[in-house]
Design a protein around this motif. Structure first.
Motif, PDB file in Angstrom:
ATOM      1  N   LEU A 141      11.494  -1.744  -6.312  1.00  0.00           N
ATOM      2  CA  LEU A 141      10.151  -0.662  -6.733  1.00  0.00           C
ATOM      3  C   LEU A 141       9.147  -0.819  -7.181  1.00  0.00           C
ATOM      4  O   LEU A 141       8.018  -0.916  -6.492  1.00  0.00           O
ATOM      5  N   MET A 142       8.327  -1.781  -8.042  1.00  0.00           N
ATOM      6  CA  MET A 142       7.675  -2.439  -8.294  1.00  0.00           C
ATOM      7  C   MET A 142       7.441  -3.024  -7.512  1.00  0.00           C
ATOM      8  O   MET A 142       5.934  -3.407  -7.275  1.00  0.00           O
ATOM      9  N   ASP A 143       7.849  -3.950  -6.740  1.00  0.00           N
ATOM     10  CA  ASP A 143       7.118  -4.808  -5.160  1.00  0.00           C
ATOM     11  C   ASP A 143       6.507  -3.612  -4.454  1.00  0.00           C
ATOM     12  O   ASP A 143       5.100  -3.651  -4.505  1.00  0.00           O
ATOM     13  N   ARG A 144       7.152  -2.288  -4.724  1.00  0.00           N
ATOM     14  CA  ARG A 144       5.859  -0.951  -3.518  1.00  0.00           C
ATOM     15  C   ARG A 144       5.121  -1.017  -4.402  1.00  0.00           C
ATOM     16  O   ARG A 144       3.725  -0.890  -3.906  1.00  0.00           O
ATOM     17  N   TYR A 145       5.159  -0.592  -5.693  1.00  0.00           N
ATOM     18  CA  TYR A 145       3.622  -0.003  -6.257  1.00  0.00           C
ATOM     19  C   TYR A 145       2.925  -1.588  -6.375  1.00  0.00           C
ATOM     20  O   TYR A 145       1.545  -0.893  -6.223  1.00  0.00           O
ATOM     21  N   LEU A 146       3.349  -2.444  -6.060  1.00  0.00           N
ATOM     22  CA  LEU A 146       2.046  -4.168  -6.334  1.00  0.00           C
ATOM     23  C   LEU A 146       1.291  -3.496  -4.763  1.00  0.00           C
ATOM     24  O   LEU A 146       0.385  -4.288  -4.873  1.00  0.00           O
ATOM     25  N   GLY A 147       2.449  -3.160  -3.858  1.00  0.00           N
ATOM     26  CA  GLY A 147       1.880  -3.306  -2.436  1.00  0.00           C
ATOM     27  C   GLY A 147       0.593  -2.372  -2.198  1.00  0.00           C
ATOM     28  O   GLY A 147      -0.509  -2.886  -1.521  1.00  0.00           O
ATOM     29  N   GLU A 148       0.925  -0.940  -2.572  1.00  0.00           N
ATOM     30  CA  GLU A 148       0.431  -0.147  -2.804  1.00  0.00           C
ATOM     31  C   GLU A 148      -0.703  -0.277  -3.584  1.00  0.00           C
ATOM     32  O   GLU A 148      -1.920   0.102  -3.430  1.00  0.00           O
ATOM     33  N   ALA A 149      -0.773  -1.078  -4.782  1.00  0.00           N
ATOM     34  CA  ALA A 149      -1.941  -1.202  -6.088  1.00  0.00           C
ATOM     35  C   ALA A 149      -2.956  -2.056  -4.810  1.00  0.00           C
ATOM     36  O   ALA A 149      -3.872  -1.733  -4.681  1.00  0.00           O
ATOM     37  N   LEU A 150      -2.790  -2.862  -4.244  1.00  0.00           N
ATOM     38  CA  LEU A 150      -3.397  -4.353  -3.138  1.00  0.00           C
ATOM     39  C   LEU A 150      -3.913  -3.158  -2.730  1.00  0.00           C
ATOM     40  O   LEU A 150      -5.206  -3.757  -2.268  1.00  0.00           O
ATOM     41  N   THR A 151      -3.315  -2.203  -1.719  1.00  0.00           N
ATOM     42  CA  THR A 151      -3.705  -1.886  -0.652  1.00  0.00           C
ATOM     43  C   THR A 151      -5.325  -0.353  -1.077  1.00  0.00           C
ATOM     44  O   THR A 151      -5.924  -0.867   0.100  1.00  0.00           O
ATOM     45  N   LEU A 152      -4.890  -0.084  -2.317  1.00  0.00           N
ATOM     46  CA  LEU A 152      -5.573   0.607  -3.228  1.00  0.00           C
ATOM     47  C   LEU A 152      -6.977  -0.241  -2.674  1.00  0.00           C
ATOM     48  O   LEU A 152      -8.446   0.095  -3.035  1.00  0.00           O
ATOM     49  N   ARG A 153      -7.298  -1.625  -3.480  1.00  0.00           N
ATOM     50  CA  ARG A 153      -7.733  -2.091  -5.038  1.00  0.00           C
ATOM     51  C   ARG A 153      -8.613  -2.492  -3.245  1.00  0.00           C
ATOM     52  O   ARG A 153     -10.202  -2.397  -2.927  1.00  0.00           O
ATOM     53  N   ALA A 154      -8.414  -2.796  -2.018  1.00  0.00           N
ATOM     54  CA  ALA A 154      -8.877  -3.398  -0.361  1.00  0.00           C
ATOM     55  C   ALA A 154      -9.425  -2.376  -0.290  1.00  0.00           C
ATOM     56  O   ALA A 154     -10.625  -2.737   0.206  1.00  0.00           O
ATOM     57  N   LEU A 155      -8.922  -0.672   0.024  1.00  0.00           N
ATOM     58  CA  LEU A 155      -9.715  -0.010   0.223  1.00  0.00           C
ATOM     59  C   LEU A 155     -10.879   0.597  -0.117  1.00  0.00           C
ATOM     60  O   LEU A 155     -11.858   0.239   0.121  1.00  0.00           O
ATOM     61  N   PHE A 156     -10.706  -0.327  -1.679  1.00  0.00           N
ATOM     62  CA  PHE A 156     -11.807   0.451  -3.003  1.00  0.00           C
ATOM     63  C   PHE A 156     -14.017  -0.970  -2.048  1.00  0.00           C
ATOM     64  O   PHE A 156     -14.396  -0.222  -2.412  1.00  0.00           O
ATOM     65  N   TYR A 157     -12.692  -1.888  -2.156  1.00  0.00           N
ATOM     66  CA  TYR A 157     -14.224  -2.662  -1.737  1.00  0.00           C
ATOM     67  C   TYR A 157     -14.327  -2.628  -0.445  1.00  0.00           C
ATOM     68  O   TYR A 157     -15.854  -2.636  -0.581  1.00  0.00           O
ATOM     69  N   LEU A 195      -8.026  -9.425   2.164  1.00  0.00           N
ATOM     70  CA  LEU A 195      -7.195  -9.317   3.969  1.00  0.00           C
ATOM     71  C   LEU A 195      -6.072 -10.471   3.760  1.00  0.00           C
ATOM     72  O   LEU A 195      -5.176  -9.644   4.237  1.00  0.00           O
ATOM     73  N   ASP A 196      -6.101 -11.050   3.104  1.00  0.00           N
ATOM     74  CA  ASP A 196      -4.954 -11.421   2.377  1.00  0.00           C
ATOM     75  C   ASP A 196      -4.256 -10.870   1.049  1.00  0.00           C
ATOM     76  O   ASP A 196      -2.214 -10.863   1.512  1.00  0.00           O
ATOM     77  N   ILE A 230     -10.679  -3.421   8.225  1.00  0.00           N
ATOM     78  CA  ILE A 230     -11.665  -3.889   7.688  1.00  0.00           C
ATOM     79  C   ILE A 230     -11.363  -5.739   8.698  1.00  0.00           C
ATOM     80  O   ILE A 230     -12.462  -6.040   8.592  1.00  0.00           O
ATOM     81  N   ALA A 231     -10.231  -6.003   8.854  1.00  0.00           N
ATOM     82  CA  ALA A 231     -10.534  -6.977  10.143  1.00  0.00           C
ATOM     83  C   ALA A 231     -11.473  -6.857  11.397  1.00  0.00           C
ATOM     84  O   ALA A 231     -12.739  -7.506  12.081  1.00  0.00           O
ATOM     85  N   LEU A 232     -11.847  -5.510  11.738  1.00  0.00           N
ATOM     86  CA  LEU A 232     -13.238  -5.072  12.555  1.00  0.00           C
ATOM     87  C   LEU A 232     -14.528  -5.976  12.124  1.00  0.00           C
ATOM     88  O   LEU A 232     -15.338  -5.498  12.915  1.00  0.00           O
ATOM     89  N   ALA A 233     -14.693  -5.083  10.768  1.00  0.00           N
ATOM     90  CA  ALA A 233     -15.920  -5.251  10.202  1.00  0.00           C
ATOM     91  C   ALA A 233     -15.658  -6.682   9.666  1.00  0.00           C
ATOM     92  O   ALA A 233     -17.079  -6.633   9.994  1.00  0.00           O
ATOM     93  N   ARG A 234     -15.076  -7.165   8.861  1.00  0.00           N
ATOM     94  CA  ARG A 234     -15.449  -8.721   9.725  1.00  0.00           C
ATOM     95  C   ARG A 234     -15.802  -9.515  10.333  1.00  0.00           C
ATOM     96  O   ARG A 234     -16.841 -10.364  10.286  1.00  0.00           O
ATOM     97  N   ALA A 235     -15.396  -9.048  11.182  1.00  0.00           N
ATOM     98  CA  ALA A 235     -15.429 -10.066  13.058  1.00  0.00           C
ATOM     99  C   ALA A 235     -16.921  -9.466  13.624  1.00  0.00           C
ATOM    100  O   ALA A 235     -17.411 -10.190  14.325  1.00  0.00           O
ATOM    101  N   GLY A 236     -17.145  -8.183  12.792  1.00  0.00           N
ATOM    102  CA  GLY A 236     -18.624  -7.662  13.577  1.00  0.00           C
ATOM    103  C   GLY A 236     -19.216  -7.782  13.071  1.00  0.00           C
ATOM    104  O   GLY A 236     -20.107  -8.881  11.736  1.00  0.00           O
TER     105      GLY A 236
END
Length: 611
Positions: A141-157, A195-196, A230-236
């Motif tokens: 569960l904690m791994d999942r929560y970590l993955g969700e937090a990483l994803t949301l932070r990526a969205l915000f940036y 992306l990482d 985000i990868a398409l934005a980075r490529a563009g």
């Protein structure tokens, strides 16, 4: 304590305060009564902190209104309604926003508040006692929560970069920084980092079917789809600080490959499909009903009837209602030529664009061409009546249709032309749009340039009003080109030349008796249009919008509505108050200015881009 650090910590605490939700998992403990360490001493408490991160995407200042409906204007589909003012939402739409614009501050600050909350979760999960000594189930569960937090932070940036370019970047909570007065970080550095992070998150977050969650919760497909975007934005292309010009990101093929791989994984997973009904897809968002095809991969939730966690989707934008039962504003207007980008057989046209508004007596009032609205979101499709502005409509941040079109775009770039798989992906999107008229789909080109142009057009038709178009045009370095093309099209529309030679100058329609209600929200969007009493003069009703006028005199009982004649030169250019994209300047206005209050609070932060 300095002002920036106080604001960051304040928002991180407030965001995790106890909230009510229509979803069971959105229940939180009040962090203001606990120490940071205690907040992460159990999986349930950690989840409460994660909910605070999710909440950062909600409300008026982010995906409840400003981030998706205001900052995203204008492209070549829609614009904000009303007259230009540099200091409000119309200033953004006309590309004339200034640092004192009232719409700029809160999206910037609230998005950073979300990053602060995510940083707290990301920091504390690996050092929590649960993660180190807890059960295998809790660790998962904690791994999942970590993955969700990483994803949301990526969205915000990503949200910050696409609107403001290079911005301050931090990976730890503000209290752990030596100084909070951070300078800007090059966006490519941030892109590569997030992306990482998303690659890591994809190993931690389960597929939707494995977790049994709704679209309001991040799944593996959501992680991968966001990584592709985000990868398409980075490529563009994007507007750089030095030189101040639109420049393509380095090593674009690497990032096209990321987008290709991530989208292909989603396609091959079988987790998500296209909803057979384009309209049904959006109707389901209005009633919080489950879409069995799971086309909406990730939606930002809306609940609570307040400006902090709910949305004004369907009230601020969408079909305008003047009646008291479904009162709504119609704050976004369609650019008239957008209507004519669609084939008359394309079912998306009447879902995306409302050519009528609903009167005080619930009748369909045909509008002049400069007064049409976006229409994917309609208060009358919800169960909410009265004057409420918060309708609980979730925002579809990522759809399977987007995955298919991103896959096709990346495939075309990698293979110097479209593969059969890319053609199949876009064909499925196109066939849904022409359900019942599949013979009108036409031939899909396969040459690289032709297929790219096909994708540019298809994304215009598929995602109108979903907050993607301006950012697509920017990453393709087509914003200036499409603004100029749209102006030329508007001139032709006004003059009835070229592609608009058969567009009528006006249309006659008959209003029903005052006691007759003829707007029925349970009817399809197409049927709403066809049910209007239009003067056809011997032609099929569906052809009225594509046939020159055959009569000048207004038929008895009908009202004359200017169609092509509603377009005038001040709308197109020359009038700074009314004209489309009047203040756009290439190599400057692709990005927004940072709010003055933000600049004044950080002596290391620069304005840039000519503002």
């Amino acid at each position: 304590m300095n002002k920036n650090k106080f604001l960051a910590i304040f928002f991180s605490i407030v965001g995790m305060a106890s909230v009510y939700s229509c979803s069971d998992y959105l229940e939180v403990e009040n962090l203001s009564n606990t120490a940071e360490k205690q907040q992460f001493d159990s999986a349930s408490d950690t989840f409460a902190a994660l909910v605070g991160v999710y909440n950062s995407a909600m409300g008026d200042n982010t995906y409840g209104q400003r981030m998706n409906l205001i900052l995203s204007q204008s492209g070549d589909d829609f614009r904000t309604s009303g007259d230009y003012n540099a200091n409000d939402r119309r200033g953004i739409s006309c590309f004339g926003a200034v640092p004192t614009n009232t719409e700029l501050l809160r999206p910037f600050l609230d998005t950073y508040a979300g990053i602060e909350r995510a940083n707290l979760v990301i920091k504390n999960i690996p050092i929590s006692p649960v993660y180190q000594t807890g059960s295998a189930a809790d660790k998962k569960l904690m791994d999942r929560y970590l993955g969700e937090a990483l994803t949301l932070r990526a969205l915000f940036y990503y949200d910050l970069i696409k609107n403001w370019g290079d911005i301050p970047f931090q990976e730890v909570p503000s209290a752990d920084l030596a100084t909070v007065y951070l300078p800007k970080t090059d966006r490519d550095v941030i892109y590569d980092k997030i992306l990482d992070d998303l690659a890591k998150a994809a190993t931690l977050v389960p597929w939707k079917s494995e977790a049994g969650t709704t679209a309001q919760r991040i799944s593996k497909a959501a992680v991968k789809g966001l990584r592709a975007r985000i990868a398409l934005a980075r490529a563009g292309y994007s507007l750089r600080r030095s030189p101040q010009a639109m420049v393509q990101g380095s090593n674009p093929q690497k990032y096209y490959q990321i987008a290709y791989d991530e989208c292909k994984d989603i396609i091959n997973s079988g987790e998500h499909k296209l909803n057979p009904s384009y309209e049904g897809l959006f109707r389901s968002l209005h009633t919080n009903s489950q879409d069995a095809t799971n086309e909406v991969i990730f939606a930002v939730g809306a609940f609570g009837g307040n400006s902090r966690t709910d949305s004004k989707i369907g009230y601020y934008n969408g079909l305008r209602h003047d009646d008291t039962d479904w009162k709504s504003a119609g704050g976004i207007s369609a650019i008239p030529t957008y209507f004519y980008e669609f084939s008359k057989f394309d079912l998306r046209r009447d879902v995306n664009i409302a050519i009528f508004r609903v009167s005080t007596t619930k009748q369909e009032d045909l509008q002049t061409s400069i007064n049409w609205n976006d229409a994917k979101f309609r208060k009358s499709w919800t169960n909410i009546t009265g004057t409420s502005q918060n309708l609980g409509i979730d925002w579809p941040l990522l759809r399977y249709a987007d995955v298919l079109l991103m896959f096709a775009e990346a495939d075309n770039e990698l293979h110097n032309g479209a593969s059969p798989e890319a053609v199949s992906a876009v064909l499925s999107v196109k066939q849904r749009a022409f359900a019942g008229n599949s013979g009108q789909v036409g031939t899909i080109p396969t040459g690289k340039n032709d297929f790219f142009n096909f994708i540019v057009k298809e994304r215009l038709l598929e995602f109108g009003g979903e907050g993607l178009r301006k950012y697509d045009l920017i990453r393709w370095n087509l914003l200036e080109t499409k603004i100029n093309e749209t102006r030329q099209k508007l001139v032709a529309f006004m003059n009835g030349t070229g592609a608009y030679a058969n567009v009528p100058e006006y249309i006659f329609y008959k209003k029903p008796a005052s006691t007759v209600v003829n707007y029925v929200p349970t009817k399809t969007a197409q049927q709403n249009v066809l049910d209007m009493d239009l003067y056809v003069n011997g032609i099929a009703k569906a052809d009225v919008f594509y046939s020159p006028n055959q009569s000048v005199a207004t038929p008895t009982g009908y009202t004359k509505v200017n169609w092509r004649l509603a377009m005038t030169q001040p709308y197109i250019s020359g009038d700074p108050i009314k004209s489309y994209a009047h203040y756009f300047e290439p190599n400057k206005k692709e990005l927004l200015p940072i709010a003055l209050d933000v600049i004044n609070s950080n002596y290391n932060l620069t304005q840039d881009y000519g503002y």
